[in-house]
Design a protein around this motif. Structure first.
Motif, PDB file in Angstrom:
ATOM      1  N   ILE A  14      12.027  -1.853 -20.784  1.00 20.09           N
ATOM      2  CA  ILE A  14      11.520  -1.453 -19.425  1.00 20.09           C
ATOM      3  C   ILE A  14      12.493  -3.141 -18.690  1.00 20.09           C
ATOM      4  CG2 ILE A  14       9.127  -1.944 -17.927  1.00 20.09           C
ATOM      5  CD1 ILE A  14       7.863  -0.924 -20.300  1.00 20.09           C
ATOM      6  N   PHE A  46      -0.232  -4.122  -8.948  1.00 23.70           N
ATOM      7  CA  PHE A  46      -1.087  -3.475  -9.184  1.00 23.70           C
ATOM      8  C   PHE A  46      -1.247  -2.785  -8.470  1.00 23.70           C
ATOM      9  CE2 PHE A  46       1.542  -5.841 -12.403  1.00 23.70           C
ATOM     10  CZ  PHE A  46       2.235  -5.109 -13.656  1.00 23.70           C
ATOM     11  N   ALA A  57       5.773  -2.887  -8.027  1.00 20.78           N
ATOM     12  CA  ALA A  57       4.081  -2.505  -9.023  1.00 20.78           C
ATOM     13  C   ALA A  57       3.447  -1.428  -8.610  1.00 20.78           C
ATOM     14  CB  ALA A  57       4.144  -3.716  -9.483  1.00 20.78           C
ATOM     15  N   ASP A 112      11.776   4.296 -11.392  1.00 19.13           N
ATOM     16  CA  ASP A 112      10.578   4.264 -11.122  1.00 19.13           C
ATOM     17  C   ASP A 112       9.739   5.763 -11.120  1.00 19.13           C
ATOM     18  OD1 ASP A 112      10.895   1.827  -9.944  1.00 19.13           O
ATOM     19  OD2 ASP A 112      11.609   2.610  -7.502  1.00 19.13           O
ATOM     20  N   PHE A 138       3.914  -5.356 -19.027  1.00 16.30           N
ATOM     21  CA  PHE A 138       4.189  -3.969 -20.175  1.00 16.30           C
ATOM     22  C   PHE A 138       4.328  -4.876 -21.312  1.00 16.30           C
ATOM     23  CE2 PHE A 138       5.181  -1.587 -15.869  1.00 16.30           C
ATOM     24  CZ  PHE A 138       4.229  -0.387 -16.580  1.00 16.30           C
ATOM     25  N   HIS A 180       5.247   4.220  -8.334  1.00 19.09           N
ATOM     26  CA  HIS A 180       6.209   4.216  -8.435  1.00 19.09           C
ATOM     27  C   HIS A 180       5.742   3.653 -10.002  1.00 19.09           C
ATOM     28  CE1 HIS A 180       8.850   3.020  -5.275  1.00 19.09           C
ATOM     29  NE2 HIS A 180       7.823   2.898  -4.274  1.00 19.09           N
ATOM     30  N   ILE A 181       5.131   2.964 -10.657  1.00 16.21           N
ATOM     31  CA  ILE A 181       4.476   2.948 -11.944  1.00 16.21           C
ATOM     32  C   ILE A 181       4.155   3.566 -13.450  1.00 16.21           C
ATOM     33  CG2 ILE A 181       5.123   0.250 -11.516  1.00 16.21           C
ATOM     34  CD1 ILE A 181       1.769  -0.140 -11.517  1.00 16.21           C
ATOM     35  N   VAL A 211       5.072   5.024 -16.316  1.00 15.80           N
ATOM     36  CA  VAL A 211       6.194   4.163 -17.287  1.00 15.80           C
ATOM     37  C   VAL A 211       5.519   4.327 -18.683  1.00 15.80           C
ATOM     38  CG1 VAL A 211       6.749   1.795 -17.306  1.00 15.80           C
ATOM     39  CG2 VAL A 211       7.038   2.597 -15.441  1.00 15.80           C
ATOM     40  N   GLU A 212       4.557   3.495 -19.225  1.00 17.64           N
ATOM     41  CA  GLU A 212       3.505   3.062 -19.916  1.00 17.64           C
ATOM     42  C   GLU A 212       4.109   4.499 -21.122  1.00 17.64           C
ATOM     43  OE1 GLU A 212      -0.367   1.823 -22.120  1.00 17.64           O
ATOM     44  OE2 GLU A 212      -0.679   1.657 -19.947  1.00 17.64           O
ATOM     45  N   SER A 217      12.423  -4.665 -14.647  1.00 20.06           N
ATOM     46  CA  SER A 217      11.914  -4.850 -14.063  1.00 20.06           C
ATOM     47  C   SER A 217      11.942  -6.692 -13.767  1.00 20.06           C
ATOM     48  CB  SER A 217      10.828  -4.355 -13.497  1.00 20.06           C
ATOM     49  OG  SER A 217      10.051  -4.903 -12.034  1.00 20.06           O
ATOM     50  N   ILE A 253       6.439  -7.464 -13.951  1.00 20.38           N
ATOM     51  CA  ILE A 253       6.146  -6.443 -14.539  1.00 20.38           C
ATOM     52  C   ILE A 253       6.827  -6.559 -15.459  1.00 20.38           C
ATOM     53  CG2 ILE A 253       6.815  -3.702 -13.968  1.00 20.38           C
ATOM     54  CD1 ILE A 253       7.402  -4.662 -11.008  1.00 20.38           C
ATOM     55  N   VAL A 280      11.897  -0.577 -12.898  1.00 21.80           N
ATOM     56  CA  VAL A 280      11.145  -0.684 -11.862  1.00 21.80           C
ATOM     57  C   VAL A 280      11.194  -1.436 -10.998  1.00 21.80           C
ATOM     58  CG1 VAL A 280       8.517  -0.848 -11.633  1.00 21.80           C
ATOM     59  CG2 VAL A 280       9.603   0.236 -14.351  1.00 21.80           C
TER      60      VAL A 280
END
Length: 225
Positions: free
Chosen positions: A69, A113, A50, A23, A79, A54-55, A58-59, A71, A75, A47
């Motif tokens: 990733i 998201f 969303a 996360d 990604f 927590h995200i 991530v990217e 999840s 989610i 993760v």
């Protein structure tokens, strides 16, 4: 197993030479301003749901490191559409990764998201390494589903949210530790926002009074299991 706290609900977990990030929400957390995400290692990014907190990172981290990733389906698909690698899971499912077995378990929360689109159902993870097993509850209310965990797994540590308002508070987290039959708790999801500020000493005392150990790591600090 080495566990490092990066603030809010973000953890780094090292199992042998494998680095797992949970996360990642660092660049948006003023309390974690001393953590440079460009220096973080990640072979996998887990993760729980969303939500923005927590995200957020991530990217960026996955693009730099090539991390897989892990999840829920929604989610991971989100990604993958950004050309990132992912492994989709859903509740009750488990998978043997190179670092150990991961099971995706229930959590009671919401999941969307930042743009409001559907982020699948929230969850938590049980990570069973070669020698130690931990439970990452994610953002969750107290739930009777937690009682299922010790029927199959003996936990060495549980990472539980304790900040209240958006998740369990201290009292419910104590009950949760009974449900999962684990008295060694690492707290998360506290102090980041005004809604979830806690009294650290009081929280530790309440756990201690129930013969339990609540650990609250400083951001950037680590512990060994």
């Amino acid at each position: 197993m080495k566990i490092t706290f990066y603030g809010h609900a973000t953890f780094g977990i090292q199992i042998k030479d494998i680095h797992i990030l949970v996360d990642p929400f660092i660049t948006g957390n003023e309390n974690a301003s001393e953590i440079d995400i460009e220096t973080l290692k990640a072979d996998y990014i887990l993760v729980t749901h969303a939500h923005h907190d927590h995200i957020l990172d991530v990217e960026a981290i996955a693009k730099r490191t090539g991390a897989v990733i892990v999840s829920n389906y929604e989610i991971v698909t989100h990604f993958q559409e950004k050309d990132l690698e992912g492994h989709p899971m859903n509740h009750g499912g488990s998978w043997d990764f190179e670092f150990g077995n991961v099971k995706y378990v229930n959590a009671i929360h919401t999941s969307s998201f930042p743009d409001g689109s559907y982020g699948g159902q929230p969850g938590g993870f049980i990570i069973e390494g070669e020698h130690k097993t931990i439970y990452i509850a994610g953002d969750t209310a107290l739930t009777m589903d937690m009682k299922l965990i010790p029927m199959q797994t003996k936990l060495d540590l549980a990472i539980l949210p304790i900040g209240d308002n958006f998740t369990m508070g201290i009292e419910d987290a104590i009950i949760a530790s009974d449900f999962i039959d684990c008295d060694k708790i690492l707290g998360c999801h506290f102090d980041t926002f005004g809604y979830i500020e806690i009294d650290h000493e009081e929280a530790k005392r309440k756990f201690y009074d129930k013969d339990k150990d609540l650990m609250l790591l400083e951001i950037g600090a680590s512990m060994e299991l």
